[in-house]
Scaffold this motif. Structure first.
Motif, mmCIF file in Angstrom:
data_model
loop_
_atom_site.group_PDB
_atom_site.id
_atom_site.type_symbol
_atom_site.label_atom_id
_atom_site.label_comp_id
_atom_site.label_asym_id
_atom_site.label_seq_id
_atom_site.Cartn_x
_atom_site.Cartn_y
_atom_site.Cartn_z
ATOM 1 N N VAL A 274 0.872 -1.176 0.000
ATOM 2 C CA VAL A 274 0.000 0.000 0.000
ATOM 3 C C VAL A 274 0.908 1.224 0.000
ATOM 4 O O VAL A 274 1.748 1.396 0.889
ATOM 5 C CB VAL A 274 -0.930 0.004 1.222
ATOM 6 C CG1 VAL A 274 -1.809 1.246 1.215
ATOM 7 C CG2 VAL A 274 -1.785 -1.262 1.236
ATOM 8 N N ARG A 275 0.747 2.053 -1.009
ATOM 9 C CA ARG A 275 1.617 3.206 -1.160
ATOM 10 C C ARG A 275 1.233 4.353 -0.220
ATOM 11 O O ARG A 275 0.056 4.487 0.119
ATOM 12 C CB ARG A 275 1.547 3.716 -2.602
ATOM 13 C CG ARG A 275 2.171 2.769 -3.613
ATOM 14 C CD ARG A 275 3.661 2.612 -3.353
ATOM 15 N NE ARG A 275 4.313 1.903 -4.427
ATOM 16 C CZ ARG A 275 4.726 2.495 -5.544
ATOM 17 N NH1 ARG A 275 4.592 3.791 -5.716
ATOM 18 N NH2 ARG A 275 5.300 1.794 -6.488
ATOM 19 N N LYS A 278 -1.006 10.047 -1.573
ATOM 20 C CA LYS A 278 -0.575 10.973 -2.633
ATOM 21 C C LYS A 278 0.568 10.427 -3.481
ATOM 22 O O LYS A 278 1.118 11.131 -4.317
ATOM 23 C CB LYS A 278 -0.179 12.351 -2.063
ATOM 24 C CG LYS A 278 -1.332 13.131 -1.456
ATOM 25 C CD LYS A 278 -2.311 13.586 -2.516
ATOM 26 C CE LYS A 278 -3.630 14.058 -1.928
ATOM 27 N NZ LYS A 278 -4.698 14.066 -2.959
ATOM 28 N N GLN A 279 0.987 9.170 -3.226
ATOM 29 C CA GLN A 279 1.973 8.559 -4.120
ATOM 30 C C GLN A 279 1.268 7.437 -4.871
ATOM 31 O O GLN A 279 0.712 6.534 -4.251
ATOM 32 C CB GLN A 279 3.147 7.996 -3.317
ATOM 33 C CG GLN A 279 4.272 7.476 -4.192
ATOM 34 C CD GLN A 279 5.292 6.642 -3.423
ATOM 35 O OE1 GLN A 279 5.225 5.425 -3.381
ATOM 36 N NE2 GLN A 279 6.235 7.315 -2.776
ATOM 37 N N PHE A 280 1.296 7.519 -6.203
ATOM 38 C CA PHE A 280 0.568 6.540 -7.009
ATOM 39 C C PHE A 280 1.538 5.715 -7.844
ATOM 40 O O PHE A 280 2.496 6.248 -8.376
ATOM 41 C CB PHE A 280 -0.450 7.261 -7.898
ATOM 42 C CG PHE A 280 -1.503 7.968 -7.093
ATOM 43 C CD1 PHE A 280 -2.671 7.319 -6.741
ATOM 44 C CD2 PHE A 280 -1.291 9.272 -6.644
ATOM 45 C CE1 PHE A 280 -3.628 7.959 -5.971
ATOM 46 C CE2 PHE A 280 -2.248 9.916 -5.860
ATOM 47 C CZ PHE A 280 -3.420 9.263 -5.517
ATOM 48 N N PRO A 281 1.284 4.419 -7.949
ATOM 49 C CA PRO A 281 2.241 3.554 -8.632
ATOM 50 C C PRO A 281 2.085 3.595 -10.146
ATOM 51 O O PRO A 281 0.971 3.718 -10.663
ATOM 52 C CB PRO A 281 1.862 2.167 -8.111
ATOM 53 C CG PRO A 281 0.392 2.252 -7.857
ATOM 54 C CD PRO A 281 0.133 3.672 -7.418
ATOM 55 N N GLY A 282 3.197 3.493 -10.862
ATOM 56 C CA GLY A 282 3.177 3.205 -12.296
ATOM 57 C C GLY A 282 3.331 1.706 -12.495
ATOM 58 O O GLY A 282 3.888 1.016 -11.632
ATOM 59 N N ILE A 283 2.865 1.218 -13.630
ATOM 60 C CA ILE A 283 2.922 -0.247 -13.825
ATOM 61 C C ILE A 283 4.350 -0.766 -13.883
ATOM 62 O O ILE A 283 4.612 -1.902 -13.532
ATOM 63 C CB ILE A 283 2.174 -0.706 -15.103
ATOM 64 C CG1 ILE A 283 2.716 -0.019 -16.352
ATOM 65 C CG2 ILE A 283 0.694 -0.481 -14.970
ATOM 66 C CD1 ILE A 283 2.154 -0.619 -17.638
ATOM 67 N N ASP A 297 -7.397 7.321 -2.675
ATOM 68 C CA ASP A 297 -7.558 8.768 -2.533
ATOM 69 C C ASP A 297 -9.041 9.106 -2.462
ATOM 70 O O ASP A 297 -9.825 8.666 -3.317
ATOM 71 C CB ASP A 297 -6.906 9.507 -3.716
ATOM 72 C CG ASP A 297 -6.695 10.983 -3.411
ATOM 73 O OD1 ASP A 297 -5.799 11.298 -2.603
ATOM 74 O OD2 ASP A 297 -7.423 11.819 -3.970
ATOM 75 N N VAL A 308 -6.356 2.797 -6.928
ATOM 76 C CA VAL A 308 -5.488 2.455 -8.048
ATOM 77 C C VAL A 308 -4.697 1.213 -7.677
ATOM 78 O O VAL A 308 -4.100 1.151 -6.606
ATOM 79 C CB VAL A 308 -4.508 3.604 -8.359
ATOM 80 C CG1 VAL A 308 -3.626 3.252 -9.542
ATOM 81 C CG2 VAL A 308 -5.271 4.891 -8.608
ATOM 82 N N ASN B 199 5.688 1.981 -19.495
ATOM 83 C CA ASN B 199 5.087 2.387 -18.241
ATOM 84 C C ASN B 199 3.701 2.982 -18.499
ATOM 85 O O ASN B 199 3.319 3.229 -19.647
ATOM 86 C CB ASN B 199 5.994 3.418 -17.545
ATOM 87 C CG ASN B 199 5.813 3.430 -16.030
ATOM 88 O OD1 ASN B 199 4.880 2.842 -15.497
ATOM 89 N ND2 ASN B 199 6.696 4.104 -15.337
ATOM 90 N N PHE B 200 2.971 3.218 -17.442
ATOM 91 C CA PHE B 200 1.666 3.861 -17.498
ATOM 92 C C PHE B 200 1.418 4.402 -16.104
ATOM 93 O O PHE B 200 1.583 3.679 -15.122
ATOM 94 C CB PHE B 200 0.571 2.842 -17.888
ATOM 95 C CG PHE B 200 -0.823 3.413 -17.948
ATOM 96 C CD1 PHE B 200 -1.156 4.351 -18.914
ATOM 97 C CD2 PHE B 200 -1.805 3.010 -17.047
ATOM 98 C CE1 PHE B 200 -2.447 4.881 -18.974
ATOM 99 C CE2 PHE B 200 -3.091 3.525 -17.105
ATOM 100 C CZ PHE B 200 -3.410 4.464 -18.075
#
Lengths: 345, 345, 345, 345
Positions: A274-275, A278-283, A297, A308, B199-200
């Motif tokens: 779990v990030r 306000k930090q979102f993962p890229g694939i 969020d 996400v 990436n995405f």
């Protein structure tokens, strides 16, 4: 323990080969293909030169079930419906990566897959292997049905919210995006490099066969769940899935509240990260690994929760989760053979 | 007619140069940049070698407004707030591609852009150039505010549904995806090829400055519109936007009904192509062109309408629509200079 | 054994972290950065969330050399010239991945790198770690200079031909292509995704600093070697190098003859795979792995030999070969920690 | 003038449609396909929705030759050998984009294409349309053989050096790289997005059918030319070719000398841009346009000349040059319909 892979010439199959070859507890015993009897796997996949000397062999269920301790079935949907029952019931445990054993209502299979379903009782006995949420049943499974790639990303993202009833389960929308390997190795103009490159497509709108799989699990968690809207898109990348999910909050909660719930929920799960808020993962941040990274969020303007979730569709979405399940089925450490880091950049 | 481009070293600027250079009615007169006085544009962009001999020149508002018939202002948001008023009021008509003149409530600008807004009266007089829906006002505009790339894709997709009240405007969700050029030419690890490739990403979750722009227009069409949920993602492609949009139907309608409404609505619009039912556009199918392609699908299980809209963010989402508006402002054919086909593959 | 990484915020650094974290014989002890004191490495690289808890720490040579058994120096060229000598001479063995210790003629360094060289005697003592061709010296090295990415691909491809004098060493042409990570994490319009995507560039024509490194080694093998022509191109991929090499045959040989020579030469090298005749490797077939795949083909029309060599620039071209060398320096199995398969697709 | 396209469902065919549709002097009259009688072209290519209403029609040579003024033949090699003679000799002029009419020695065709050649006399009469070097013959051509994509890039780059005898024509090496559209729309695992993405391949080593075409033209310019070495690679991009070429200088010349020669040679050619010294083109800088950009550099260490040449394989390498030739055949301005700028980024 001897592990065999059936359907080894597909993308799920070679990913199983990659992961099993460096597994400390399983030994890659044999690889099977319905169509390539006798062909060295390196002819199909030269990247395996000198490291996978096995030939692709014709499928012989009787021989396989007696010589293997575990069989990973990575054939296309439709083929496993008849093959899995032949492989089960003997010495070998069966891990099926197709969609054929996932839908308990076999009528749903017929409707969404447009193929003949497997025997209903057999499907009923298969354990649905969304590992983080079904470990107890996985432990004793003889036949395991590995979740689909999209459902894995979506369900791990939705689970804490649905189970804890913090969202309105009548209004869940999932907008999912997948890399091209998710469509398999079959050829069509859609996957021609010149046309998929620099492109982005939506497909199977309101018709994707993973819809009933997601709904089945959500309903098990909360039987008030209404039909979901689930869209699938094709990204110009080889691997990776992102599911962006939307639902109205059912309780008053801040982003921090939801974040705390998610962190607590997954605190003992080695493959769910779990990030921070306000930090979102890229694939790409999970590529090649078995991680599922999740961010949440709360939009205070609309009172909606945005979730996400990203995975590598071939690892946590297929071969990796299959091995994670097999580890549990055999009493190995859940992370055995799966400690590889994401490959970045 | 003499056309000048200010902010010519950005991606919007060079796309204006590409389109204006082959325009039958406008002549590319001069190109301006705040920071590159005297530098040939080909030094920044060698692809313009031998075809754009113009030097980048320092911005001199007085000189520009007297020597140009139309000025395209392609500077970053924040810079146009002060520059546009200086350029207006003279001989030249002004087409502003920044976000500075779009939000009639200048407090909203302050909140979402986190910058000082332009003069409220000046903003009030600027005509919002969503061409297909505001042609009459565009005709007589002296200062035109060109819509944002995301709002263009989203609004053209939502307009027929919102105006005709066929959807519940309290529950609109927009999941949008953009090519990297949409983020501009500024450098950051996010846009480093090694990290964006394969990436995405999702970004500015619930915080994107295009949210109030979309809501403002939706409210003009239907004042019951509630705040929307709008998510933005970065695709590993150079150009293109897809907006996938979801809303509950407010009336009983089939896909064919909705399709008929959309087809009828846009039947006279040369740059909007409503796709046949069950055919969904990829972003590459509009690349390099001024088209917006739209598909609709009703999910009978959930009673939700799914709308898909694609544009090239640099053309219909920026330079192309700006020229389309300028064509109308000068009485030229709306398609003048914009007849280029999508580049495929 | 405790391994430290200096320059951990660069691409070479994080690849070392990836490989060392799953190494059975080395333990990742600490990570250092000249500019990010105290910053968790996960802040720079979120893909390491929960799996690399180390903070980036300021470089303190005295502390490092006493607490680490081996130090991997992954700082940019120029910085290692002064840092390596400070780290050497104590408890820790030093593996330098920069170009600073490679050129025995320090004047050449000055000319090609346009920076101040390291102390000549220090450089002289450093062992050049082209593993397959220098194992004996690597075994006893205290300071090891790890080869450049391009030189690794080129030299492994040329070695059998040059050493066995089957080609005219006065006419060697190397046309090399690299993924963008080879250019480092520094920002410039060249590596902006929107401009590198769908692009292909040639750069540093006749000026690349790897030219003298390749020539130095070729001359050691055959002192009649004349200056080479070496071209470098940037591919729109994250990782991978292909070197396509051309030289006239000096002896009458068929493709099969040359193939037999190469196969024999590398038969005991675990990371060099000589491909069957008429099968040529793509860069993706080694991605993420320490393999160098090589193919050879004699053009009977021109009497030239074509040699194709591919590596992953961050693995065999940097972090992987560094660890391979460290394995030998510490008496571990050469393949320890490097058994990961290529990631395909 | 009425222009027809045969083989309109291939990439060369749709690029002809794109360019002819906005041509001021030709009108796109009809599109033909051997296999898709009656299918709207938009079914194959939805990006042409609403802008190309033509149906694909079965090929009827008699009808075509009487109703068209010019026929562009964009069928695969092998099919044109019999079709071109049927189309010739009537009202229509024929522009053939296949390789079937290029090799004057039809035995060479048999050897390299491994197919039956066209009639030798017919081939002999066809004018080879390397426009910049054969304008006089193009003017009066009734049957024009359009050069291959690789030969166009290579020959335009080599021409000034070979014709002026400044290089040793016995030692020419061409290392060429092409985008995937160059391989056509046919399906194979090689062009599957998941496998070509992030990949780079070499193919047909020493066997490419464009070798004899290049040698034929070089020999016409300088009959001492020896067989060339020509390598072809597949880039993970949709469009574009770069040829990097190497040859020893035959005269003492500096980069400036060679640059002056090239600039002078091409000073009147609207589609050849000789870049300033030390500036080298990327393929994206010509994408979508009919330009060929060329750079030269003398390596004083080796006395070799490096020539870099880039084109868009579908434009200057196919459809664009075909139209450029047709413009000349009909007395139109050479640049008519070809003034589109490169699309960047």
């Amino acid at each position: 323990m001897k592990a065999s892979v059936i359907g080894a010439s597909g993308y799920g199959g070679i990913e199983l080969i990659r992961l099993l070859s460096n597994h400390p507890d399983f030994e890659l015993h044999a690889v099977y293909s319905s169509s390539k009897d006798g062909v060295p796997v390196t002819e199909e996949y030269p990247h395996l030169a000198e490291i996978c000397p096995l030939p692709l062999t014709k499928i012989d269920a009787e021989e396989i079930k007696s010589t293997s301790d575990v069989v990973f079935l990575a054939v296309p949907s439709g083929a496993a419906a008849s093959l899995a029952p032949q492989l089960a019931g003997g010495h070998a445990k069966v891990v099926d990566l197709s969609g054929d054993l996932r839908l308990k209502e076999t009528e749903d299979y017929k409707k969404w897959y447009k193929k003949e379903p497997a025997d209903k009782a057999f499907v009923s006995d298969a354990v649905y292997g969304l590992t983080e949420w079904n470990r107890e049943n996985v432990k004793t499974a003889k036949v395991l049905s590995n979740p689909g790639c999209y459902p894995t990303a979506a369900l791990l993202g939705l689970a804490p919210a649905v189970k804890n009833k913090i969202i309105d389960v009548k209004n869940i929308i999932i907008d999912a995006k997948s890399g091209v390997s998710g469509a398999g190795r079959g050829l069509s103009p859609i996957v021609h490099f010149a046309e998929m490159n620099d492109n982005f497509r939506i497909y199977k709108v309101n018709e994707h066969q993973h819809i009933p799989e997601i709904e089945q699990q959500l309903t098990w968690w909360n039987d008030e769940t209404a039909p979901i809207t689930f869209s699938t898109h094709l990204l110009p990348v080889s691997r990776g899935i992102m599911a962006t999910m939307y639902a109205p909050l059912a309780k008053e909660m801040t982003t921090d509240d939801v974040h705390a719930l998610y962190t607590e929920t997954y605190k003992n799960d080695p493959f769910v990260r779990v990030r921070p808020s306000k930090q979102f993962p890229g694939i790409k941040e999970v590529a090649g690994s078995n991680y599922c990274d999740i961010s949440v969020d709360v939009d205070t303007r609309t009172n909606r929760l945005v979730i996400v979730s990203v995975i590598d569709n071939l690892v946590k979405g297929a071969a990796g989760q299959a091995i994670q399940n097999a580890n549990i089925m055999f009493g190995f450490d859940e992370t055995s053979g799966l400690k590889g880091f994401p490959m970045y950049p």
